[in-house]
Design a protein around this motif. Structure first.
Motif, PDB file in Angstrom:
ATOM      1  N   GLY A 194      10.643   5.919  10.121  1.00 29.94           N
ATOM      2  CA  GLY A 194      10.449   4.475  10.143  1.00 29.94           C
ATOM      3  C   GLY A 194       8.995   4.091  10.257  1.00 29.94           C
ATOM      4  N   SER A 195       8.107   5.055  10.287  1.00 30.45           N
ATOM      5  CA  SER A 195       6.676   4.796  10.433  1.00 30.45           C
ATOM      6  C   SER A 195       5.902   5.704   9.488  1.00 30.45           C
ATOM      7  N   MET A 196       5.059   5.125   8.659  1.00 34.64           N
ATOM      8  CA  MET A 196       4.259   5.927   7.741  1.00 34.64           C
ATOM      9  C   MET A 196       3.286   6.823   8.506  1.00 34.64           C
ATOM     10  N   THR A 218       2.893   2.515  -2.249  1.00 35.25           N
ATOM     11  CA  THR A 218       2.406   2.500  -0.872  1.00 35.25           C
ATOM     12  C   THR A 218       0.956   2.027  -0.789  1.00 35.25           C
ATOM     13  N   LYS A 219       0.631   1.328   0.296  1.00 34.44           N
ATOM     14  CA  LYS A 219      -0.734   0.844   0.522  1.00 34.44           C
ATOM     15  C   LYS A 219      -1.533   1.804   1.392  1.00 34.44           C
ATOM     16  N   GLU A 222      -3.972   7.633   2.597  1.00 36.16           N
ATOM     17  CA  GLU A 222      -3.646   9.062   2.670  1.00 36.16           C
ATOM     18  C   GLU A 222      -2.334   9.358   1.949  1.00 36.16           C
ATOM     19  N   ALA A 223      -1.335   8.486   2.149  1.00 34.41           N
ATOM     20  CA  ALA A 223      -0.044   8.693   1.497  1.00 34.41           C
ATOM     21  C   ALA A 223      -0.167   8.569  -0.022  1.00 34.41           C
ATOM     22  N   LYS A 224      -0.933   7.601  -0.468  1.00 34.72           N
ATOM     23  CA  LYS A 224      -1.123   7.410  -1.915  1.00 34.72           C
ATOM     24  C   LYS A 224      -1.783   8.635  -2.536  1.00 34.72           C
ATOM     25  N   LYS A 225      -2.771   9.207  -1.833  1.00 30.30           N
ATOM     26  CA  LYS A 225      -3.451  10.400  -2.336  1.00 30.30           C
ATOM     27  C   LYS A 225      -2.479  11.567  -2.449  1.00 30.30           C
ATOM     28  N   GLY A 248       9.097   6.974   1.767  1.00 24.48           N
ATOM     29  CA  GLY A 248       9.184   5.614   1.263  1.00 24.48           C
ATOM     30  C   GLY A 248      10.006   4.833   2.261  1.00 24.48           C
ATOM     31  N   TYR A 249       9.462   4.663   3.480  1.00 24.16           N
ATOM     32  CA  TYR A 249      10.283   4.389   4.644  1.00 24.16           C
ATOM     33  C   TYR A 249      11.049   3.094   4.547  1.00 24.16           C
TER      34      TYR A 249
END
Length: 351
Positions: A194-196, A218-219, A222-225, A248-249
């Motif tokens: 529930g938390s990126m 996603t904004k 780090e996740a986008k990379k 993709g919470y």
């Protein structure tokens, strides 16, 4: 089992209330499409995301169901927003509109689901509504006569593949459960967070044995990379890793079993699932979700377990003004001419 004769007798809207792999899509493509094709009629099949659209399109082509068009709710919403409704989706006289994963209209990751809902609801074609988690709105359809009670099919759901549930108190407990499964079993794990930030924390700790998966929109930098480096592990079928991190919470929270909204996963021995969510994170994850009648009862129960009254998060309002400011989120009652619901929104007056 729904017979061809029974299907041929359908003269109004239909509900297929059943879980993943219970044959809902099979009925559409292998039965209803054939019947409609013999009558020279077409079908529109609506999916809730591109991956499922591609999978359905492949099945349509493999079965030569050339009278079936496949699209997404998002395409309908975007077309309406841009006032460009000239494609076949909007100009074809469809016999049936088949709505897979219809709980999309209650979901949290798209603020414009009311556009597709209104277009679908008021369309002159017959509709087949399909979902395992839209009981609230399905019951509302029955109450208002939008679907006849005899046309509400409850397809039995089986969760026999779930061996065990783990309840834990803190993040370290979750890490220890994952560590134990990775080191002491051959099981594979899908983890939904529930938390990126916590998702990334878990991934970085277990990255040697894990894949990372999040929304391409996603904004989080780090996740986008990571998404750009790894791609979509479901689409690429790269399942060698023991731990698949589903990040993709917001998109996943309403899926009760966390198995990707009905898309077929070619992923063996998936037995373990972890969820990390406290009350505030629950409200955050469900931001902008539409809560219909049955879901409102569920929401009140959640507050009750936390020792809170439902009014604590602003269900009770007076001329739009909050009666209390105890949490950073509020619930606003909303309605159209046909439907009433609640939505979780940011409480900008919270301090």
């Amino acid at each position: 089992m729904i017979s061809d004769k029974e299907i041929e007798g359908w003269n109004g809207n239909v509900i297929l209330d059943g879980g993943t792999a219970t044959g809902k899509t099979h009925i559409i493509i292998h039965k209803i499409a054939t019947i409609s094709m013999m009558e020279g009629k077409k079908i529109l099949f609506v999916c809730n995301r591109d991956a499922l659209k591609n999978q359905t399109t492949d099945e349509v082509e493999e079965t030569f169901a050339f009278n079936v068009d496949v699209t997404t709710y998002q395409y309908i919403e975007q077309s309406i927003r841009n006032n460009i409704m000239t494609s076949n989706v909007f100009t074809t006289d469809y016999d049936w509109i088949c709505l897979d994963e219809f709980h999309h209209v209650t979901e949290i990751y798209n603020r414009y689901t009311d556009l597709s809902f209104d277009w679908i609801y008021n369309h002159q074609s017959k509709k087949i509504y399909m979902s395992a988690t839209a009981t609230g709105i399905f019951n509302q359809f029955i109450e208002e006569g939008h679907v006849a009670e005899d046309n509400y099919y409850h397809i039995p759901k089986s969760y026999s593949y779930v061996d065990k549930f783990y309840l834990y108190n803190n993040k370290q407990d979750a890490k220890e459960i994952i560590q134990d499964k990775l080191h002491n079993t051959e099981d594979k794990i899908i983890f939904f967070s529930g938390s990126m930030d916590y998702a990334l924390e878990i991934y970085n700790e277990f990255k040697k044995e894990a894949l990372f998966f999040c929304s391409k929109h996603t904004k989080n930098t780090e996740a986008k990379k990571l998404y750009q480096e790894i791609g979509n592990p479901i689409h690429n079928k790269t399942f060698e890793s023991r731990l698949l991190k589903g990040m993709g919470y917001k998109k996943f929270m309403m899926n009760k079993l966390g198995i990707g909204y009905g898309q077929v996963l070619n992923y063996e021995s998936v037995k373990q699932e972890q969820k990390e969510l406290n009350l505030v994170e629950y409200l955050e994850a469900n931001l902008d979700r539409k809560f219909y009648k049955d879901e409102q009862k569920e929401l009140k129960e959640i507050f009750k377990k936390e020792g809170l009254k439902s009014r604590t998060v602003g269900i009770n309002t007076l001329n739009g003004n909050l009666q209390d400011r105890k949490l950073p989120y509020i619930i606003i009652p909303k309605r159209t001419n046909k439907i009433r619901w609640w939505e979780i929104e940011n409480n900008f007056n919270w301090n």
